[in-house]
Design an enzyme around this catalytic site. Structure first.
Site, PDB file in Angstrom:
ATOM      1  N   GLN A  37       1.557  43.590 -25.159  1.00  0.00           N
ATOM      2  CA  GLN A  37       2.493  44.979 -25.487  1.00  0.00           C
ATOM      3  C   GLN A  37       2.462  45.989 -24.367  1.00  0.00           C
ATOM      4  O   GLN A  37       3.345  46.987 -24.546  1.00  0.00           O
ATOM      5  CB  GLN A  37       2.002  46.004 -26.777  1.00  0.00           C
ATOM      6  N   ARG A  95     -10.035  49.850 -27.711  1.00  0.00           N
ATOM      7  CA  ARG A  95     -10.183  48.033 -28.561  1.00  0.00           C
ATOM      8  C   ARG A  95      -9.050  47.845 -27.256  1.00  0.00           C
ATOM      9  O   ARG A  95      -7.406  48.564 -27.860  1.00  0.00           O
ATOM     10  CB  ARG A  95      -9.797  48.473 -29.542  1.00  0.00           C
ATOM     11  N   HIS A 140      -4.333  38.673 -29.903  1.00  0.00           N
ATOM     12  CA  HIS A 140      -3.074  39.479 -30.501  1.00  0.00           C
ATOM     13  C   HIS A 140      -2.086  38.656 -30.241  1.00  0.00           C
ATOM     14  O   HIS A 140      -1.093  39.322 -29.421  1.00  0.00           O
ATOM     15  CB  HIS A 140      -3.708  41.014 -29.529  1.00  0.00           C
ATOM     16  N   ASN A 184      -6.636  38.982 -34.419  1.00  0.00           N
ATOM     17  CA  ASN A 184      -5.502  39.737 -34.929  1.00  0.00           C
ATOM     18  C   ASN A 184      -4.777  39.783 -35.968  1.00  0.00           C
ATOM     19  O   ASN A 184      -3.889  39.045 -35.696  1.00  0.00           O
ATOM     20  CB  ASN A 184      -4.903  40.094 -34.273  1.00  0.00           C
ATOM     21  N   GLU A 185      -4.945  40.382 -37.495  1.00  0.00           N
ATOM     22  CA  GLU A 185      -4.549  39.971 -37.906  1.00  0.00           C
ATOM     23  C   GLU A 185      -3.092  38.590 -38.483  1.00  0.00           C
ATOM     24  O   GLU A 185      -2.483  38.480 -37.870  1.00  0.00           O
ATOM     25  CB  GLU A 185      -3.180  40.386 -37.843  1.00  0.00           C
ATOM     26  N   ASN A 325      -7.187  46.834 -40.575  1.00  0.00           N
ATOM     27  CA  ASN A 325      -6.223  47.254 -39.680  1.00  0.00           C
ATOM     28  C   ASN A 325      -5.157  47.167 -41.381  1.00  0.00           C
ATOM     29  O   ASN A 325      -5.214  46.373 -41.968  1.00  0.00           O
ATOM     30  CB  ASN A 325      -5.155  46.412 -38.911  1.00  0.00           C
ATOM     31  N   TYR A 327      -1.785  50.039 -42.818  1.00  0.00           N
ATOM     32  CA  TYR A 327      -1.161  50.844 -42.526  1.00  0.00           C
ATOM     33  C   TYR A 327      -0.351  51.791 -43.973  1.00  0.00           C
ATOM     34  O   TYR A 327       0.706  51.991 -43.552  1.00  0.00           O
ATOM     35  CB  TYR A 327       0.298  49.996 -41.404  1.00  0.00           C
ATOM     36  N   GLU A 397      -7.126  49.289 -36.636  1.00  0.00           N
ATOM     37  CA  GLU A 397      -5.981  50.043 -36.413  1.00  0.00           C
ATOM     38  C   GLU A 397      -5.537  51.148 -37.959  1.00  0.00           C
ATOM     39  O   GLU A 397      -5.757  50.584 -38.957  1.00  0.00           O
ATOM     40  CB  GLU A 397      -4.955  48.770 -36.774  1.00  0.00           C
TER      41      GLU A 397
HETATM   42  C1  BGC Z   1       0.109  45.159 -34.760  1.00  0.00           C
HETATM   43  C2  BGC Z   1       0.631  46.150 -33.776  1.00  0.00           C
HETATM   44  C3  BGC Z   1       1.933  46.039 -33.517  1.00  0.00           C
HETATM   45  C4  BGC Z   1       1.363  47.447 -35.080  1.00  0.00           C
HETATM   46  C5  BGC Z   1       2.676  48.589 -35.433  1.00  0.00           C
HETATM   47  C6  BGC Z   1       0.035  46.599 -36.178  1.00  0.00           C
HETATM   48  O1  BGC Z   1       0.381  44.671 -37.282  1.00  0.00           O
HETATM   49  O2  BGC Z   1      -1.522  44.910 -34.751  1.00  0.00           O
HETATM   50  O3  BGC Z   1       0.455  44.858 -32.565  1.00  0.00           O
HETATM   51  O4  BGC Z   1       2.143  46.704 -32.771  1.00  0.00           O
HETATM   52  O5  BGC Z   1       1.175  46.373 -35.971  1.00  0.00           O
HETATM   53  O6  BGC Z   1       3.834  47.784 -35.674  1.00  0.00           O
END
Ligand code: BGC
Length: 528
Positions: A37, A95, A140, A184-185, A325, A327, A397
């Site tokens: 990214q 990170r 990632h 990652n994820e 992580n 969100y 995250e």
């Molecule tokens: C990911 C990132 C991504 C972000 C926003 C995360 O789940 O690790 O790579 O940019 O979400 O979409």
């Protein structure tokens, strides 16, 4: 006498309230990025091709702005500027991920790129010179294309290839890097990718590939962890974890609690139970439901591949901390006819007969995939704590995306503020051992299918400028201030928007609450 008591109890309550807004000593703040990214320089020197390079070159039509990450933030050249940006925020750690193909151009460990090694050495040493702790994510999502051609994450051999890659990275940088994320994820890599077929490697195969990937990711992680444990831990004393994308599920109505719990086990437990539970292996309820569902669909065996007893042992306990992580969240109810198209954590899990719903009241910044529900962070930490014990939790995250490239990102400030508030609740009220917080992301970067249209950065990046100038946003100033004071303060507002007004309200509520408690104590002491 009473007066003295009254004053001191008032003071005491004020101190408690203040204490509850403080981050404990040793709590660490940082920001994250990932190689694909930000780095650009996709074909510089001997770098090999990754699935992400191939995907964005071959399918610009699938990216919102038809862009690619061939230059991205140009961090391959601008690593000094990145370090400065981290330092200017006063962060404790940074990170970032290493690109497998930059270090091992063929994907295999028989050839190591000198330029690749130099690049990461410069970055690591530069960070350490400024007293910033590097945290490396080994993977990632940018798999070497050559390994994809051999089946990628659906081929069980991927676990050995990943272990060999990890070995090289530990050997090269382990003397200076003390905290690691292996992968990652997996939820995104496996469930999202193979359910939708939209991202690299662009294979849609929800029936089989998703679950092969789930298992192989866990084995690959465990092999890397065990390798570190055997070969490097005694001299480098680092800690490792896999970073799970955790989603919180609330029942749509109280009668849907069973469905919500099933959704948690399916989405979070499937990736966590094999590693963190005492017994290891898949969560029993998921194993059973997957067998039933597979049978119903005419498969002779479960689509969720069984672990052998040796594999259960290999994976169980392969952690030093729990990387979270977080969100977003979802509401859950039983699937109804017409919900059939449900896939993955976004809209449901057809295997389990579940439908997931986004609460329309959760703000989203225009990106409706990850609406904001701060309380979900506290809830999922509590759930993990209850399931697996009070582990060392680390938020690897958390971030907010919007389509606004301006600098006055008060919506992002509010997002971070509200999530940090929940982290403090987890620490002070739920006594969870949360030791760090990572903002996604240090700077605007290549946001996968959204290209450069969707921004998550503390720093704005000008992608039209060949220098890729980075400029701090309001959120960068907010984070810097929080890090400096180690206390959560209500953010300074420039414009009085409705949501900011709510922020103000919540601070007033806290103050009123403190006052109320003080008065209650005073009255009780005086009259009873
Ligand atoms: C990911 C990132 C991504 C972000 C926003 C995360 O789940 O690790 O790579 O940019 O979400 O979409």
């Amino acid at each position: 006498m009473y007066i003295v008591f009254l004053i001191s109890s008032g003071v005491l309550h004020a101190v408690v309230c203040l204490h509850n807004r403080k981050f404990p000593p040793g709590f660490q703040f940082g920001a994250a990025t990932s190689a694909y990214q930000i780095e650009g320089a996709w074909n510089v020197s001997d770098k090999g091709e990754s699935i992400c390079d191939r995907f964005s070159r071959d399918h610009p039509e699938l990216i919102t702005d038809k862009s690619n990450a061939e230059v991205a933030c140009d961090s391959y050249r601008k690593w000094r500027v990145d370090i400065q940006a981290v330092q200017d925020l006063g962060l404790d750690f940074y990170r970032f991920s290493t690109a497998w193909t930059r270090l091992l151009p063929t994907g295999f460990s028989n050839e190591i790129s000198k330029d690749g090694v130099n690049y990461y050495n410069n970055l690591i040493n530069g960070l350490l010179e400024k007293n910033i702790k590097p945290i490396i994510t080994l993977y990632h999502w940018d798999l070497p294309q050559r390994l994809q051609d051999l089946g990628g994450w659906t081929n069980p051999l991927i676990a050995d290839w990943f272990e060999q890659y990890a070995d090289v990275v530990f050997r090269l940088f382990g003397d200076r890097v003390k905290m690691w994320v292996t992968i990652n994820e997996p939820l995104l890599m496996c469930d999202f990718n193979y359910n939708t077929g939209t991202l690299a490697p662009r294979i849609k195969d929800p029936d089989t590939a998703t679950y092969l990937c789930t298992k192989h990711v866990l084995i690959a992680h465990a092999k890397a962890w065990r390798l570190y444990d055997r070969k490097y831990r005694h001299k480098y004393h680092g800690i490792l974890s896999i970073a799970n994308h955790v989603v919180w599920f609330d029942p749509l109505t109280p009668k849907h609690e069973d469905e919500a719990e099933l959704a948690r086990e399916y989405t979070v437990g499937r990736y966590a139970h094999p590693i963190y539970s005492k017994e290891g292996g898949w969560p029993k309820v998921i194993e059973q439901k997957m067998t039933e569902y597979s049978k119903k669909k005419g498969f002779p065996t479960s689509r969720l591949p069984a672990f052998t007893p040796e594999e259960i042992k290999l994976v169980r306990g392969s952690y030093d901390y729990f990387a979270i992580n977080y969100y977003t969240s979802r509401l859950v109810r039983k699937a109804l006819p017409g919900d059939e198209a449900a896939v993955f954590f976004d809209t449901g899990a057809p295997e389990l007969g579940l439908t997931f719903i986004k609460d329309p009241n959760w703000p989203s910044g225009g990106h409706n995939f990850i609406p904001s529900y701060p309380k979900g962070l506290r809830s999922i930490i509590s759930w993990l704590k209850q399931k697996y014990g009070n582990l060392h939790f680390f938020i690897s995250e958390n971030g907010y995306g919007n389509f606004d490239s301006g600098l006055d990102d008060y919506d992002r400030v509010e997002y971070f503020h509200q999530h940090l508030e929940q982290v403090l609740h987890s620490i002070h009220d739920d006594h969870a051992n949360v030791t760090g917080f990572t903002a996604w992301t240090l700077m605007d970067n290549y946001e996968w299918l959204s290209g450069y249209t969707l921004r998550f950065g503390l720093y704005h990046v000008d992608f039209t400028n060949p220098e890729r100038k980075r400029t701090p946003r309001a959120s960068a100033h907010y984070i810097a201030k929080t890090v400096k004071k180690r206390t959560l303060e209500t953010p300074v507002k420039k414009q009085h928007t409705q949501s900011q007004a709510q922020n103000g309200k919540s601070k007033t509520n806290v103050n009123l609450f403190c006052l109320l408690i003080s008065v209650t104590v005073i009255v009780c002491t005086k009259y009873f």
